[in-house]
Design a protein around this motif. Sequence first.
Motif, short mmCIF file in Angstrom:
data_model
loop_
_atom_site.label_atom_id
_atom_site.label_comp_id
_atom_site.label_asym_id
_atom_site.label_seq_id
_atom_site.Cartn_x
_atom_site.Cartn_y
_atom_site.Cartn_z
N ALA A 2 -8.71 -11.01 -27.84
CA ALA A 2 -8.46 -10.18 -26.66
C ALA A 2 -8.21 -8.73 -27.08
CB ALA A 2 -7.26 -10.71 -25.88
N PRO A 3 -8.77 -7.76 -26.37
CA PRO A 3 -8.55 -6.35 -26.72
C PRO A 3 -7.15 -5.90 -26.34
CG PRO A 3 -9.80 -6.50 -24.70
CD PRO A 3 -9.64 -7.91 -25.19
N PRO A 4 -6.67 -4.80 -26.93
CA PRO A 4 -5.35 -4.27 -26.57
C PRO A 4 -5.44 -3.47 -25.28
CG PRO A 4 -6.35 -2.84 -28.18
CD PRO A 4 -7.32 -3.99 -27.98
N LYS A 5 -4.29 -3.13 -24.74
CA LYS A 5 -4.24 -2.16 -23.66
C LYS A 5 -4.31 -0.76 -24.25
CE LYS A 5 -1.41 -4.92 -20.47
NZ LYS A 5 -0.11 -4.98 -19.75
N ILE A 6 -5.00 0.13 -23.56
CA ILE A 6 -5.08 1.53 -23.98
C ILE A 6 -4.20 2.33 -23.03
CG2 ILE A 6 -6.58 3.48 -24.48
CD1 ILE A 6 -7.14 1.03 -26.20
N ARG B 6 -16.92 -17.27 -21.84
CA ARG B 6 -16.24 -16.98 -20.59
C ARG B 6 -15.01 -17.87 -20.42
NH1 ARG B 6 -21.10 -17.87 -16.62
NH2 ARG B 6 -21.16 -19.70 -17.95
N ILE B 7 -14.91 -18.92 -21.23
CA ILE B 7 -13.76 -19.82 -21.12
C ILE B 7 -12.52 -19.09 -21.64
CG2 ILE B 7 -12.78 -21.99 -21.92
CD1 ILE B 7 -15.61 -23.06 -22.20
N PRO B 8 -11.45 -18.96 -20.85
CA PRO B 8 -10.27 -18.21 -21.29
C PRO B 8 -9.70 -18.69 -22.61
CG PRO B 8 -10.15 -18.70 -18.95
CD PRO B 8 -11.33 -19.46 -19.48
N ALA B 9 -9.80 -19.98 -22.90
CA ALA B 9 -9.23 -20.50 -24.13
C ALA B 9 -9.87 -19.90 -25.37
CB ALA B 9 -9.37 -22.02 -24.16
N LEU B 10 -11.08 -19.38 -25.24
CA LEU B 10 -11.75 -18.81 -26.39
C LEU B 10 -11.39 -17.35 -26.61
CD1 LEU B 10 -15.32 -20.38 -26.23
CD2 LEU B 10 -13.40 -21.01 -27.66
N THR B 11 -10.68 -16.75 -25.67
CA THR B 11 -10.18 -15.40 -25.86
C THR B 11 -8.74 -15.51 -26.31
OG1 THR B 11 -11.64 -14.48 -24.19
CG2 THR B 11 -9.71 -13.19 -24.77
N ILE B 12 -8.48 -15.27 -27.58
CA ILE B 12 -7.19 -15.59 -28.15
C ILE B 12 -6.29 -14.37 -28.24
CG2 ILE B 12 -8.16 -17.48 -29.50
CD1 ILE B 12 -8.00 -15.61 -31.93
N GLU B 13 -5.02 -14.59 -28.17
CA GLU B 13 -4.02 -13.56 -28.40
C GLU B 13 -3.04 -14.11 -29.42
OE1 GLU B 13 -2.35 -11.62 -25.07
OE2 GLU B 13 -4.11 -11.85 -23.82
N CYS B 14 -3.15 -13.65 -30.64
CA CYS B 14 -2.32 -14.15 -31.73
C CYS B 14 -1.47 -13.00 -32.24
CB CYS B 14 -3.21 -14.71 -32.84
SG CYS B 14 -2.30 -15.52 -34.16
N SER B 15 -0.17 -13.06 -32.03
CA SER B 15 0.68 -11.89 -32.22
C SER B 15 0.85 -11.50 -33.68
CB SER B 15 2.06 -12.14 -31.59
OG SER B 15 2.66 -13.28 -32.18
N HIS B 16 0.71 -12.41 -34.60
CA HIS B 16 0.95 -12.08 -36.00
C HIS B 16 -0.21 -12.54 -36.86
CE1 HIS B 16 4.97 -10.61 -35.24
NE2 HIS B 16 5.23 -11.70 -34.56
N SER B 17 -1.39 -12.07 -36.58
CA SER B 17 -2.53 -12.42 -37.41
C SER B 17 -3.19 -11.15 -37.93
CB SER B 17 -3.54 -13.24 -36.62
OG SER B 17 -4.30 -12.42 -35.76
N LEU B 18 -3.69 -11.25 -39.14
CA LEU B 18 -4.43 -10.13 -39.72
C LEU B 18 -5.64 -9.77 -38.88
CD1 LEU B 18 -4.39 -11.09 -43.51
CD2 LEU B 18 -3.29 -9.11 -42.48
N GLN B 19 -6.26 -10.78 -38.29
CA GLN B 19 -7.46 -10.54 -37.51
C GLN B 19 -7.17 -9.73 -36.26
OE1 GLN B 19 -6.43 -13.48 -38.72
NE2 GLN B 19 -8.12 -14.74 -39.45
N THR B 20 -6.10 -10.11 -35.54
CA THR B 20 -5.74 -9.37 -34.33
C THR B 20 -5.32 -7.95 -34.66
OG1 THR B 20 -5.03 -11.42 -33.27
CG2 THR B 20 -4.24 -9.37 -32.31
N LEU B 21 -4.50 -7.80 -35.71
CA LEU B 21 -4.07 -6.47 -36.14
C LEU B 21 -5.28 -5.60 -36.47
CD1 LEU B 21 -1.82 -4.51 -37.20
CD2 LEU B 21 -2.16 -5.58 -39.43
N THR B 22 -6.22 -6.15 -37.21
CA THR B 22 -7.40 -5.39 -37.62
C THR B 22 -8.24 -4.99 -36.41
OG1 THR B 22 -7.45 -6.49 -39.77
CG2 THR B 22 -9.50 -5.51 -39.00
N PHE B 23 -8.48 -5.92 -35.50
CA PHE B 23 -9.29 -5.61 -34.32
C PHE B 23 -8.64 -4.53 -33.47
CE2 PHE B 23 -10.53 -6.95 -29.85
CZ PHE B 23 -11.73 -6.26 -29.87
N HIS B 24 -7.35 -4.63 -33.26
CA HIS B 24 -6.67 -3.65 -32.41
C HIS B 24 -6.65 -2.26 -33.06
CE1 HIS B 24 -4.42 -6.83 -29.80
NE2 HIS B 24 -5.73 -6.96 -29.78
N LEU B 25 -6.59 -2.20 -34.39
CA LEU B 25 -6.65 -0.89 -35.06
C LEU B 25 -8.02 -0.22 -34.90
CD1 LEU B 25 -4.75 -1.68 -38.38
CD2 LEU B 25 -4.01 -0.11 -36.59
#
Length: 526
Positions: free
Chosen positions: A22-26, A431-450
Amino acid sequence: MREAGMSVKTDSAMSIPGLVIAPPKIRYRNDEMRIAPRAGSWNVVGKQFIQPGVLNYWGVAVFDRTARDQDVLEFVSRLVGNLKRAGLVVANPSPPIRPGNPANPGPTLMEVATLGVNAGPPPPPKGTRYPQLIIVILPNAAPDCRRAVKHWGDIQRNISTQCVRSPKWRNANDQYCNNVALKINARIGGTNSVIMSEATSFLQTCMVVGADVGHPGPGAATRPSVAGLVASVDPAISKMTSYAHVQAPRTEIIEGLETMIVGALTDYQEYYRLQNKKTDPPKTMVFYRDGVSEGEFAQVAAREIPMVKSAFRKCHIPDALMPKLIFIVVGKRHHIRFFPQNPARDGDRSGNCPAGLLVHQTITNPNYPDFYLQSHAGLLGSESTALPTMLRNDAHRTTATASRPAHYVVLENEAGLSSIKYVCAAFVDMRIPALTIECSHSLQTLTFHLCHMYASATRSVSIPAPVYCECSENPRICSRMEFHCEDGASLSDTASNVTSAKPEFNLEQWKAAFKPTALNKRMYFL
């Protein structure tokens, strides 16, 4: 490939599972938006910068001899209007404008700088007046003039310059002026936007670093390589400091990394002191290293990671406050491409996989933790055609080439930041919501949001913002050697000729010629 008589059997392509992060809020000053998943971009029209700058002392230098006075006035007026709508305070909406000789821009730039200061408001108590910015209007093809302008501003006078080129400035609409405004605000010390996400709390006590080495072109055996580093200094990861130096040609290890990290940590603490905040060192340093091949992983881990840790000790950081290091190699020189199984249903508007696609299993490295992340939306014709090793095509993909994902390899993870481990359902319906993940402490999420924090873009870029300024495919600092040296025109790859079997290389001579800039804390490289 068809013209060459070749064909690819798409029905035998490898099918692998993937996730969409999931993308971050801007966040802007007057709004907080949520990027639509899979869009990868957002519109800045009507938005005010989160921290708009104050433009008091500025002017315009015109080196396009075909420019009409009325056209220049209209462009400046439109640009000022966009700056004000973005929230900037423009003290002098009618700056001095002077034409000049493109073969010798220095005198005109100096005149504009002086007039801009004199036309601005009185300085604040105990303050001084200095030229903040010069808008430079260039003809369509003027590399020598631009080189001279940048050397004058970045090295000789430490004055920010924003170049605009014909015919773009002549046909400037609000979108173009908004793009210029993004760069201007960052250059004068403002902040355009910040992200609000699960990674925000972690980033507030973190320094994010991007580094790379740019090498001379083929045959340029007497030119050095340039190592560059960009590091964040604020909790929002929006203000950057930068360092660059020359080293022996074709040397991939950053020889002066320790010195650059010491400088970055010093700038980090200085920023907090100026904000009257606690000046503890960052708790974590996330280091993205670009340009390293798989065969160099062990060498980089053995030499560069110790240099970073040595820099911590040189800054006299107590053991209890020693930053935790996360060291990640970023790679884009590969032929792996991903396609959705059903482009019409699961792809973005260009038929590519959506921004935020994560592949972290099946094709990963057996020796190091790693993952593939496609953080940017696909654009038509955005990549050169290459034979992918993973392909899915329902015979409908004829108008766009595949976006290239970045490959991230983790060489050090002292902070213990987790990685997504579980296996999701197959890559069948994004389009399935379960496939859009929000993982608060993952390297992948941190990297994507940066990837959503590059100051001069309103879309997620291909790799995290600090290393995007350095990456070899989009060099911002490593390619500026000709601006740092007095005789920059003789330093282009095309001007370097090998005249003997064993050309001489004098590193000390190059170090003396390569002048640093005092604008390194003002994002001069945008």
